[in-house]
Design an enzyme around this catalytic site. Structure first.
Site, PDB file in Angstrom:
ATOM      1  N   LEU A 117      -6.226  -9.908 -10.598  1.00  0.00           N
ATOM      2  CA  LEU A 117      -5.527  -9.992 -11.885  1.00  0.00           C
ATOM      3  C   LEU A 117      -4.111 -10.542 -11.805  1.00  0.00           C
ATOM      4  CD1 LEU A 117      -6.570  -6.461 -13.215  1.00  0.00           C
ATOM      5  CD2 LEU A 117      -7.574  -8.651 -13.856  1.00  0.00           C
ATOM      6  N   ILE A 135      -0.540 -12.866  -3.705  1.00  0.00           N
ATOM      7  CA  ILE A 135      -1.574 -13.543  -2.925  1.00  0.00           C
ATOM      8  C   ILE A 135      -2.715 -12.609  -2.501  1.00  0.00           C
ATOM      9  CG2 ILE A 135      -1.941 -14.769  -0.714  1.00  0.00           C
ATOM     10  CD1 ILE A 135       0.918 -16.037  -1.353  1.00  0.00           C
ATOM     11  N   ASN A 167       7.000   0.041  -9.859  1.00  0.00           N
ATOM     12  CA  ASN A 167       7.035  -0.703 -11.119  1.00  0.00           C
ATOM     13  C   ASN A 167       6.984   0.210 -12.344  1.00  0.00           C
ATOM     14  OD1 ASN A 167       4.850  -2.581  -9.260  1.00  0.00           O
ATOM     15  ND2 ASN A 167       6.843  -3.409  -9.810  1.00  0.00           N
ATOM     16  N   GLU A 227      10.212  -5.355 -14.391  1.00  0.00           N
ATOM     17  CA  GLU A 227       9.239  -4.803 -13.444  1.00  0.00           C
ATOM     18  C   GLU A 227       9.769  -3.557 -12.737  1.00  0.00           C
ATOM     19  OE1 GLU A 227       6.021  -6.548 -12.471  1.00  0.00           O
ATOM     20  OE2 GLU A 227       6.294  -7.609 -14.368  1.00  0.00           O
ATOM     21  N   HIS A 280       7.779  -9.743  -6.299  1.00  0.00           N
ATOM     22  CA  HIS A 280       8.844  -8.773  -6.587  1.00  0.00           C
ATOM     23  C   HIS A 280       9.856  -8.855  -5.451  1.00  0.00           C
ATOM     24  CE1 HIS A 280       5.710  -6.177  -8.881  1.00  0.00           C
ATOM     25  NE2 HIS A 280       6.519  -6.734  -9.769  1.00  0.00           N
ATOM     26  N   ASP A 301      11.019  -6.480  -3.817  1.00  0.00           N
ATOM     27  CA  ASP A 301      10.712  -5.533  -2.728  1.00  0.00           C
ATOM     28  C   ASP A 301       9.673  -6.070  -1.744  1.00  0.00           C
ATOM     29  OD1 ASP A 301       8.292  -5.082  -4.053  1.00  0.00           O
ATOM     30  OD2 ASP A 301       8.688  -2.982  -4.521  1.00  0.00           O
ATOM     31  N   ASN A 345      -4.464  -5.246  -2.679  1.00  0.00           N
ATOM     32  CA  ASN A 345      -4.033  -5.656  -4.021  1.00  0.00           C
ATOM     33  C   ASN A 345      -2.545  -5.987  -4.041  1.00  0.00           C
ATOM     34  OD1 ASN A 345      -5.864  -6.027  -6.079  1.00  0.00           O
ATOM     35  ND2 ASN A 345      -6.107  -3.849  -6.507  1.00  0.00           N
ATOM     36  N   CYS A 400       5.843  -0.218  -2.698  1.00  0.00           N
ATOM     37  CA  CYS A 400       5.294  -0.364  -4.057  1.00  0.00           C
ATOM     38  C   CYS A 400       4.795   0.973  -4.587  1.00  0.00           C
ATOM     39  CB  CYS A 400       4.093  -1.313  -4.059  1.00  0.00           C
ATOM     40  SG  CYS A 400       4.447  -2.946  -3.456  1.00  0.00           S
TER      41      CYS A 400
END
Ligand code: SUG
Length: 447
Positions: free
Chosen positions: A22, A27, A111, A175, A251, A253, A364, A370
């Site tokens: 999505l 990547i 996020n 974000e 992002h 991070d 993902n 994250c």
């Protein structure tokens, strides 16, 4: 005076964790599209990291997943009938929309929101702004529930100020903490808040990435700094290098991490790197600021994106020592693992490496950093937080049993239309909201 701490609130992986490809620009998400996922293993991998940090003596919290598939959003998009009919119709007519409405992406709580500790804000309260995540549809549907969950975890208005998400348009694409870092000597001191953005929304003359989208705008970061009532002298804005966004650094991070007096980043992280360093040092104002810059000749951006070296957590283990938490991908890459050996041997506060297998989330594009939202809390604020969401030995074993009981060990895109999956998810979350004392955070989705 008792100590102010940095707590990490990790997202618990939800029962619908899957790989739907999505996130253009991320990547790993693109490369793993349609691979079968293992939600049970994903949740247990995340819990193992939370437990390990708790065992290190750190304050560790847990943020509940969101209800997916999001039937409420599907209904708003015109799918009708019983819940099973809504899922069936969406699967037939718009399978990509069903996949987006089924993502467990709220697990990446970096996020979830931008958080400013009370030491930095004019009001003396902790400020939270849920991220609108409007650059990806599947993430843009998170913020309302995120806000409900944050309010249930940090309920006391005397200590906690909750703002609504910024207006959901790309001009104000936000974000959250993935593009926000804070520097300080001690957590209780007034800090330097560092906002990194990908593009200017109101100035077409400025450079921007050309291949992949920039998710965070300067104007969104500035709006948050204003609403959080931060000290302008101690707030720095920096543009991410568009070249690295185009190489998969979706992002900040993914290319930089900071903690207290340390910034650890790649030499290509920012657009005008020398100025960024200078601004940070000036705002920080003491001479114990460490910038650990990794040159391209040592680790290429591509390798950083693959291994997630910078998507690490820097954890203070004492007043002048830190551990770096990395995904196992850093250990399996020879160059990165050699770099980490040198990093801990060199003269800087990072003294030890902790490795975690987070393969399910990594597939993902979600590494250790994250998965966590940092919330700096005084002892009084910590006492005012919902105690049921704080990790301890008992909560860990309860949550592991809960996962074993409710989660599947294999999920593919075809399973997302299975009405039984929705029933399983709702049953699991109903039990979880009782366990974590969250009240009715999901109720609005069920009408
Ligand atoms: O927004 N992946 C997330 C990963 C977020 C990582 N967070 C931080 N870097 N802080 C994203 O791109 C992929 C879902 C899918 O393809 O099924 C996804 O949403």
């Amino acid at each position: 005076m008792s100590k102010t701490v940095e707590a990490n609130f990790d997202g618990l992986v939800g029962p619908t964790h899957n790989y739907a490809g999505l996130s253009l620009g991320n990547i790993a998400s693109t490369n793993n599209q349609s691979a079968p996922s293992n939600p049970r293993q994903a949740a247990l991998q995340g819990l193992a990291k939370m437990k390990a940090l708790h065992d290190m003596g750190l304050v560790q919290g847990v943020l509940a997943p969101q209800e997916r598939p999001d039937v409420h959003t599907l209904r708003k998009l015109g799918f009708t009938g019983s819940d099973a009919q809504v899922l069936a119709e969406a699967a037939k007519k718009a399978p990509k929309i069903l996949a987006a409405c089924s993502s467990a992406s709220s697990m990446w709580t970096a996020n979830a929101a931008t958080v400013s500790p009370s030491a930095d804000t004019e009001t003396g309260t902790v400020h939270f702004t849920p991220a609108n995540l409007c650059s990806k549809f599947h993430r843009s549907i998170e913020h309302e529930t995120t806000s409900n969950i944050l309010r249930a975890v940090f309920p006391d208005e005397k200590h906690f100020t909750h703002h609504p998400a910024l207006t959901s348009t790309s001009h104000f694409g936000d974000e959250g903490a993935a593009n926000h870092t804070r520097f300080c000597q001690n957590y209780g001191d007034e800090g330097v808040e560092f906002f990194v953005f990908g593009q200017y929304s109101f100035d077409d003359t400025k450079v921007a990435p050309s291949r992949f989208p920039a998710r965070q705008s300067l104007e969104a970061s500035q709006a948050i700094a204003r609403t959080h009532k931060l000290n302008e002298q101690r707030t720095i804005f920096a543009q991410q290098n568009p070249e690295v966004i185009d190489q998969g650094v979706f992002h900040n991070d993914v290319i930089a991490v900071g903690n207290r007096n340390v910034l650890f980043c790649h030499e290509k992280a920012f657009l005008d790197q020398a100025k960024v360093y200078n601004d940070l040092k000036t705002a920080y104002g003491h001479d114990d600021f460490y910038i650990i810059e990794v040159p391209e000749s040592r680790i290429r951006v591509e390798t950083a994106v693959k291994s997630y070296l910078f998507n690490s957590q820097l954890l203070s283990t004492s007043d002048n020592e830190m551990s770096i938490v990395v995904p196992s991908d850093c250990q399996s890459d020879r160059q990165v693992s050699a770099y980490l050996d040198d990093l801990v041997a060199a003269d800087n506060p990072i003294t030890d490496v902790k490795v975690f297998d987070l393969r399910q989330s990594m597939n993902n594009g979600g590494g250790p950093a994250c998965l966590r939202l940092r919330v700096v809390l005084t002892q009084e604020e910590l006492k005012a937080a919902n105690p049921s969401c704080l990790m301890n030995d008992k909560l860990y074993s309860t949550l592991c049993q809960w996962v074993e009981k409710h989660y599947r060990d294999r999920l593919t895109e075809a399973d997302l239309a299975d009405p039984q999956l929705l029933i399983e998810s709702r049953t699991a979350l109903d039990e979880l909201t009782r366990l974590l004392q969250l009240g009715s955070v999901y109720q609005f989705q069920r009408v």
